[in-house]
Design a protein around this motif. Structure first.
Motif, PDB file in Angstrom:
ATOM      1  N   LEU A 121       0.845  -1.196   0.000  1.00 30.23           N
ATOM      2  CA  LEU A 121       0.000   0.000   0.000  1.00 30.23           C
ATOM      3  C   LEU A 121       0.880   1.246   0.000  1.00 30.23           C
ATOM      4  O   LEU A 121       1.746   1.403   0.867  1.00 30.23           O
ATOM      5  N   VAL A 139      -5.148   5.557   0.809  1.00 25.54           N
ATOM      6  CA  VAL A 139      -4.433   4.637  -0.072  1.00 25.54           C
ATOM      7  C   VAL A 139      -4.406   5.244  -1.477  1.00 25.54           C
ATOM      8  O   VAL A 139      -5.450   5.468  -2.092  1.00 25.54           O
ATOM      9  N   VAL A 172      -2.264   0.505  -4.863  1.00 27.63           N
ATOM     10  CA  VAL A 172      -2.151  -0.856  -4.339  1.00 27.63           C
ATOM     11  C   VAL A 172      -1.288  -1.662  -5.310  1.00 27.63           C
ATOM     12  O   VAL A 172      -1.599  -1.742  -6.501  1.00 27.63           O
ATOM     13  N   ALA A 178      -1.911  -7.283  -0.224  1.00 33.47           N
ATOM     14  CA  ALA A 178      -2.968  -6.276  -0.060  1.00 33.47           C
ATOM     15  C   ALA A 178      -3.935  -6.297  -1.234  1.00 33.47           C
ATOM     16  O   ALA A 178      -5.154  -6.185  -1.058  1.00 33.47           O
ATOM     17  N   TRP A 219      -7.824  -4.631  -1.101  1.00 30.21           N
ATOM     18  CA  TRP A 219      -7.579  -3.207  -0.866  1.00 30.21           C
ATOM     19  C   TRP A 219      -7.678  -2.442  -2.175  1.00 30.21           C
ATOM     20  O   TRP A 219      -7.330  -2.957  -3.240  1.00 30.21           O
ATOM     21  N   GLN A 220      -8.156  -1.188  -2.090  1.00 28.48           N
ATOM     22  CA  GLN A 220      -8.323  -0.372  -3.280  1.00 28.48           C
ATOM     23  C   GLN A 220      -7.837   1.044  -3.019  1.00 28.48           C
ATOM     24  O   GLN A 220      -7.863   1.534  -1.875  1.00 28.48           O
ATOM     25  N   ASP A 225      -9.179   3.913  -0.225  1.00 32.64           N
ATOM     26  CA  ASP A 225      -9.479   3.440   1.131  1.00 32.64           C
ATOM     27  C   ASP A 225      -8.836   4.380   2.145  1.00 32.64           C
ATOM     28  O   ASP A 225      -7.709   4.843   1.953  1.00 32.64           O
ATOM     29  N   MET A 242     -10.503   1.424   9.737  1.00 32.15           N
ATOM     30  CA  MET A 242     -10.948   2.152   8.564  1.00 32.15           C
ATOM     31  C   MET A 242     -11.964   3.234   8.936  1.00 32.15           C
ATOM     32  O   MET A 242     -12.598   3.194   9.990  1.00 32.15           O
ATOM     33  N   ARG A 268      -9.279  -3.959   9.518  1.00 32.80           N
ATOM     34  CA  ARG A 268      -8.709  -4.947   8.609  1.00 32.80           C
ATOM     35  C   ARG A 268      -7.341  -5.371   9.123  1.00 32.80           C
ATOM     36  O   ARG A 268      -6.526  -4.534   9.536  1.00 32.80           O
ATOM     37  N   LEU A 272      -3.787  -6.809   8.120  1.00 34.44           N
ATOM     38  CA  LEU A 272      -2.917  -6.943   6.957  1.00 34.44           C
ATOM     39  C   LEU A 272      -1.607  -7.586   7.400  1.00 34.44           C
ATOM     40  O   LEU A 272      -0.927  -7.086   8.302  1.00 34.44           O
TER      41      LEU A 272
END
Length: 408
Positions: free
Chosen positions: A333, A344, A347, A353, A358-359, A362, A394, A400, A402
């Motif tokens: 990230l 973010v 990615v 990730a 993940w996008q 985020d 978040m 989340r 990771l």
């Protein structure tokens, strides 16, 4: 009339890539060339050097020094890759500095509006620099990517006028009057020749090829940037793994690719297995000979370093921890600090990730339960050890987990 172009190697401020390397060489004494008639530095109380000054070694990638600019206390980034010094536009306005001429700043990320400023006075300890040329540029985007406030970048003026000794192991720096400087024993000398826009170039051998010419850039937080003209040659990428990355600087951020190079040798010292960023386009002036790439601070952090531009050289002596592994991103990230959160921006497709969904966009508000606002360095977790679980809170209220992992 078109605006003039101000080319700034500050654009090399890029993605956070570090390396593990091994070195082997025995130090050798250096000869003492004469100091040419050049500009001089001024020290208070008649001294010939500043004495040792502590610096902030941010993520072991950049040097930040306490200083005074036009009488205002601030922190500045020391950057041998900046053609001239730069003030963030907001900081310049807070000093009441009138902009004198509009220009266009060009870096690895593209182009950006800038303005020349009246000459500045800079104080670092008892070192005085008067009449420093500077430009005002909006550095907020670069600051968000680096993860540190960036009010001032001090460029080539101080390197041209002082001999600068950097002891990375002790996080300290000393500025010398070039006329009186005599290096201690055990250093090897490396020629630092003049390149475009006042940037110095040094010879190095990359994977046995060379010597090649590389820009010397203490403002670059990546070990090696490889020029497009070099890595795009037929066959250079054959057999190499690459991964996505996100970086840039002046002019903005963009998607890049990273790989690893087997070895880099300079002044007889060899480093192995270095992460390298593949620059997407050439950024040198038309009509000038492009460098093979750019060598950043993580390379020189492995040495006790003397930057001696008045004698056209660097002096290198390996640090005791020269072979220590360097940190690098394992999160996949790339994040920007924004409004008390981490946004973010990119990615890495090859990373865990990406596999976890993940996008870009985020928003992270806590790291292991601590609010991003309360963290001095909210992006440091990205550089942790493989297998470490990081819990990220978040903005939507979810958490989340990771697991950090190597993806290159």
């Amino acid at each position: 009339m078109n605006q003039p172009i101000l080319r700034m190697a500050l654009g090399a401020l890029a993605c956070l890539l570090l390396c593990t390397a091994a070195m082997a060489a025995s130090p050798a004494a250096t000869d003492e060339p004469e100091v040419p008639a050049a500009g001089t530095v001024r020290f208070a109380d008649g001294r010939r050097n500043s004495g040792w000054l502590d610096f902030e070694f941010f993520r072991e990638q950049r040097i930040f020094l306490p200083a005074r600019v036009n009488g205002r206390d601030t922190m500045l980034l020391l950057d041998s890759g900046a053609e001239m010094s730069v003030l963030d536009s907001a900081f310049a306005e807070s000093l009441g500095l009138a902009r004198t001429r509009n220009v266009t700043a060009k870096g690895t990320g593209g182009t950006q509006d800038a303005s020349f400023l009246p000459a500045l006075n800079v104080e670092i300890g008892n070192l005085r620099l008067d009449g420093v040329a500077a430009a005002a540029v909006d550095l907020s985007g670069v600051s968000a990517m680096v993860g540190h406030a960036l009010p001032v970048v001090l460029g080539n003026e101080v390197f041209a006028q002082a001999t600068i000794e950097i002891d990375f192991a002790q996080r300290r720096i000393r500025f010398h009057d070039p006329a009186s400087f005599r290096p201690p024993a055990g250093f090897r000398s490396l020629a630092a020749t003049h390149g475009p826009e006042g940037i110095r170039r040094i010879p190095a051998t990359l994977e046995g090829e060379g010597p090649l010419s590389f820009d010397f850039d203490l403002g670059n937080g990546s070990p090696v940037l490889v020029s497009a003209g070099h890595w795009r040659r037929e066959g250079w990428l054959v057999g190499r793994r690459t991964a996505g990355a996100f970086g840039g600087g002046i002019g903005g951020m963009q998607e890049q690719r990273v790989t690893r190079v087997k070895s880099l040798e300079l002044a007889g010292f060899r480093l192995r297995d270095l992460p390298a960023t593949l620059l997407p386009a050439e950024v040198s002036n038309p009509g000038t000979s492009p460098a093979a790439g750019n060598l950043g601070l993580p390379v020189f952090r492995r040495f006790h370093l003397v930057v001696d531009y008045p004698r056209d050289r660097l002096l290198l002596r390996p640090a005791e921890d020269a072979a220590r592994p360097f940190m690098h991103d394992r999160s996949g990230l790339y994040v920007l600090r924004e409004d008390g959160a981490l946004k973010v921006a990119y990615v890495v497709p090859e990373s865990a990730a990406a596999q976890a969904g993940w996008q870009a966009g985020d928003l992270i508000e806590t790291v292991n339960g601590t609010p991003v606002r309360a963290l001095a360095d909210p992006g440091a977790w990205r550089l942790g050890q493989a297998g470490t679980t990081v819990r990220l809170g978040m903005r939507d209220g979810s958490t989340r987990a990771l697991v950090l992992a190597d993806y290159l």
